[in-house]
Design an enzyme around this catalytic site. Sequence first.
Site, PDB file in Angstrom:
ATOM      1  NE  ARG A  88      -4.140  -1.701   0.225  1.00  0.00           N
ATOM      2  CZ  ARG A  88      -5.273  -1.579   0.911  1.00  0.00           C
ATOM      3  NH1 ARG A  88      -5.510  -0.496   1.599  1.00  0.00           N
ATOM      4  NH2 ARG A  88      -6.170  -2.536   0.890  1.00  0.00           N
ATOM      5  NE  ARG A 141      -7.761   5.714   2.779  1.00  0.00           N
ATOM      6  CZ  ARG A 141      -8.585   5.228   3.694  1.00  0.00           C
ATOM      7  NH1 ARG A 141      -9.649   5.904   4.071  1.00  0.00           N
ATOM      8  NH2 ARG A 141      -8.346   4.061   4.266  1.00  0.00           N
ATOM      9  NE  ARG A 174      -9.917   7.620  -2.730  1.00  0.00           N
ATOM     10  CZ  ARG A 174     -11.232   7.604  -2.785  1.00  0.00           C
ATOM     11  NH1 ARG A 174     -11.901   8.620  -3.281  1.00  0.00           N
ATOM     12  NH2 ARG A 174     -11.900   6.537  -2.354  1.00  0.00           N
ATOM     13  CG  ASP A 215      -8.940  -3.134  -4.206  1.00  0.00           C
ATOM     14  OD1 ASP A 215      -8.271  -2.607  -3.298  1.00  0.00           O
ATOM     15  OD2 ASP A 215      -9.797  -4.009  -3.972  1.00  0.00           O
ATOM     16  CE1 TYR A 271     -12.953  -7.045   1.686  1.00  0.00           C
ATOM     17  CE2 TYR A 271     -11.384  -8.724   1.001  1.00  0.00           C
ATOM     18  CZ  TYR A 271     -11.694  -7.605   1.755  1.00  0.00           C
ATOM     19  OH  TYR A 271     -10.737  -7.042   2.571  1.00  0.00           O
TER      20      TYR A 271
HETATM   21  O1  1CP Z   1       0.372   0.761  -3.293  1.00  0.00           O
HETATM   22  C1  1CP Z   1      -0.423  -0.192  -3.289  1.00  0.00           C
HETATM   23  O2  1CP Z   1      -0.205  -1.238  -2.669  1.00  0.00           O
HETATM   24  C2  1CP Z   1      -1.655   0.069  -4.085  1.00  0.00           C
HETATM   25  C3  1CP Z   1      -2.432  -1.014  -4.651  1.00  0.00           C
HETATM   26  C4  1CP Z   1      -3.396  -1.769  -3.748  1.00  0.00           C
HETATM   27  C5  1CP Z   1      -3.290  -3.100  -3.387  1.00  0.00           C
HETATM   28  C6  1CP Z   1      -2.112  -4.036  -3.614  1.00  0.00           C
HETATM   29  C7  1CP Z   1      -4.649  -1.304  -3.263  1.00  0.00           C
HETATM   30  C8  1CP Z   1      -5.175   0.048  -3.391  1.00  0.00           C
HETATM   31  N1  1CP Z   1      -5.313  -2.369  -2.700  1.00  0.00           N
HETATM   32  C9  1CP Z   1      -4.502  -3.469  -2.737  1.00  0.00           C
HETATM   33  C10 1CP Z   1      -4.800  -4.819  -2.283  1.00  0.00           C
HETATM   34  C11 1CP Z   1      -5.975  -5.070  -1.416  1.00  0.00           C
HETATM   35  N2  1CP Z   1      -7.229  -4.527  -1.476  1.00  0.00           N
HETATM   36  C12 1CP Z   1      -6.002  -6.070  -0.401  1.00  0.00           C
HETATM   37  C13 1CP Z   1      -4.832  -6.958  -0.078  1.00  0.00           C
HETATM   38  C14 1CP Z   1      -3.814  -6.263   0.728  1.00  0.00           C
HETATM   39  C15 1CP Z   1      -4.212  -5.921   2.137  1.00  0.00           C
HETATM   40  O3  1CP Z   1      -4.501  -6.845   2.909  1.00  0.00           O
HETATM   41  O4  1CP Z   1      -4.189  -4.725   2.454  1.00  0.00           O
HETATM   42  C16 1CP Z   1      -7.266  -6.065   0.182  1.00  0.00           C
HETATM   43  C17 1CP Z   1      -7.758  -6.944   1.318  1.00  0.00           C
HETATM   44  C18 1CP Z   1      -8.052  -5.094  -0.503  1.00  0.00           C
HETATM   45  C19 1CP Z   1      -9.482  -4.771  -0.287  1.00  0.00           C
HETATM   46  C20 1CP Z   1      -9.623  -3.338   0.027  1.00  0.00           C
HETATM   47  N3  1CP Z   1      -9.591  -2.357  -0.915  1.00  0.00           N
HETATM   48  C21 1CP Z   1      -9.677  -2.714   1.281  1.00  0.00           C
HETATM   49  C22 1CP Z   1      -9.561  -3.442   2.612  1.00  0.00           C
HETATM   50  C23 1CP Z   1     -10.859  -3.506   3.308  1.00  0.00           C
HETATM   51  C24 1CP Z   1     -10.813  -4.458   4.466  1.00  0.00           C
HETATM   52  O5  1CP Z   1     -11.562  -5.430   4.405  1.00  0.00           O
HETATM   53  O6  1CP Z   1     -10.043  -4.221   5.435  1.00  0.00           O
HETATM   54  C25 1CP Z   1      -9.770  -1.331   1.085  1.00  0.00           C
HETATM   55  C26 1CP Z   1      -9.909  -0.254   2.113  1.00  0.00           C
HETATM   56  C27 1CP Z   1      -9.697  -1.113  -0.318  1.00  0.00           C
HETATM   57  C28 1CP Z   1      -9.637   0.191  -1.027  1.00  0.00           C
HETATM   58  C29 1CP Z   1      -8.272   0.579  -1.456  1.00  0.00           C
HETATM   59  N4  1CP Z   1      -7.447  -0.206  -2.241  1.00  0.00           N
HETATM   60  C30 1CP Z   1      -6.276   0.479  -2.508  1.00  0.00           C
HETATM   61  C31 1CP Z   1      -6.379   1.764  -1.848  1.00  0.00           C
HETATM   62  C32 1CP Z   1      -5.343   2.851  -1.905  1.00  0.00           C
HETATM   63  C33 1CP Z   1      -7.610   1.804  -1.199  1.00  0.00           C
HETATM   64  C34 1CP Z   1      -8.167   2.966  -0.422  1.00  0.00           C
HETATM   65  C35 1CP Z   1      -9.108   3.667  -1.329  1.00  0.00           C
HETATM   66  C36 1CP Z   1      -9.304   5.112  -1.007  1.00  0.00           C
HETATM   67  O7  1CP Z   1     -10.083   5.403  -0.111  1.00  0.00           O
HETATM   68  O8  1CP Z   1      -8.711   5.966  -1.705  1.00  0.00           O
END
Ligand code: 1CP
Length: 347
Positions: A30, A34, A43, A80, A156
């Site tokens: 990540r 944010r 964004r 994602d 999910y």
């Molecule tokens: O720099 C990076 O790593 C960006 C790419 C990235 C990756 C590899 C994002 C962007 N998401 C992910 C993977 C991801 N997404 C996972 C596996 C890694 C982990 O465990 O963190 C998971 C479980 C998700 C699902 C997801 N997408 C969540 C988690 C929710 C939960 O159940 O806890 C969330 C909050 C997102 C949204 C998301 N994905 C990525 C970002 C930057 C965001 C935040 C979006 C925003 O509000 O701008």
Amino acid sequence: MAYSVKSDKKLLLRALQGEILPQPPIWLMRQAGRYLPEYMKTRAQANGFLDLCYAPDLAVEVTLQPIRRYGFDASILFSDILVVPHALGQKVWFEEGVGPKLEPLKSADDIDRLALEHFHDHLAPVYETVGRLREELPAETALIGFAGAPWTVASYMLEGGSSKDFAAAKTWAYAKPELFARVIDLLVEATASYLIRQAEAGAEVLQIFDSWAGVWPEEDLRRWCLEPCKKIIAKVNAAHPDIPIILFPRGVGLAYRNFAVESGAKGLGLDTTVPLKWARDELQSKVTVQGNLDPIMLVAGGDVLDRGVAQILENLSNGPFVFNLGHGIVPQTPPKHVERLMRLVRG
Ligand code: 1CP
């Protein structure tokens, strides 16, 4: 193949080939997101989070932001894990301040409606982003593609979003294993072909996130996490024998050893709770290990951060190793602390 001469110099690729480097490569899960003000700006130009994932101009920009700021050794595609169910035809959306939402699968009919037919068309913008990143990244920065592991993505799809206990998804697995297996099998096929396309578009390393692997008893962990990931890795490596895969089965404790021995992954992502000496003695002779600084130490900063980093380096940098966090960066992380981390790891 055309890239191999240049890529052999990239530190992440060398570490994943088992080389012990004087200084480990570093990237952070990540690393775009944010906690960076420039991410918030980009964004705001997109029509919601999913749009950001499907707009190559913006996705390239947010992928590059942490590279420009910190010079990480690797860049991870901005996307994602939930674009996969979306591309299979499930409704997926992100609620502001809440997180991911999906229309949950309830029946065999709902599974039947998922289809691979338009899968790659739907994901074409992601492949375009990968190709453009490969052109725009600095020569020394490796490009990582990724996908969620079948179980983590299925959780999910069945829960309809994030969950604390995964009761709905696990009940499917225990009560209707044949039906649950159909979801997992479909995800194995979809995920393998998604990763193969990312490799063909220019990704040099692939990471599989099994973020919620740590909720299963032994036998089910093997059936729903280890076996499906092993199948994906075998399929991808059959198509592209040289592309290294990092598997991140978060929270699996002693079973990390089985993942190291059996999965076929070149790299194993360690969560924050994995004891360092145990990882050194039990895992590092079998795979390159990656991890595992507590993301909250990066929020705290100061001596806590210094000590956490020093302990990891002391224990893991004498074997094949990639520095990372034990889970993703959290939004409240001060960007200055990431700078300090870079200085600590690079000396
Ligand atoms: O720099 C990076 O790593 C960006 C790419 C990235 C990756 C590899 C994002 C962007 N998401 C992910 C993977 C991801 N997404 C996972 C596996 C890694 C982990 O465990 O963190 C998971 C479980 C998700 C699902 C997801 N997408 C969540 C988690 C929710 C939960 O159940 O806890 C969330 C909050 C997102 C949204 C998301 N994905 C990525 C970002 C930057 C965001 C935040 C979006 C925003 O509000 O701008």
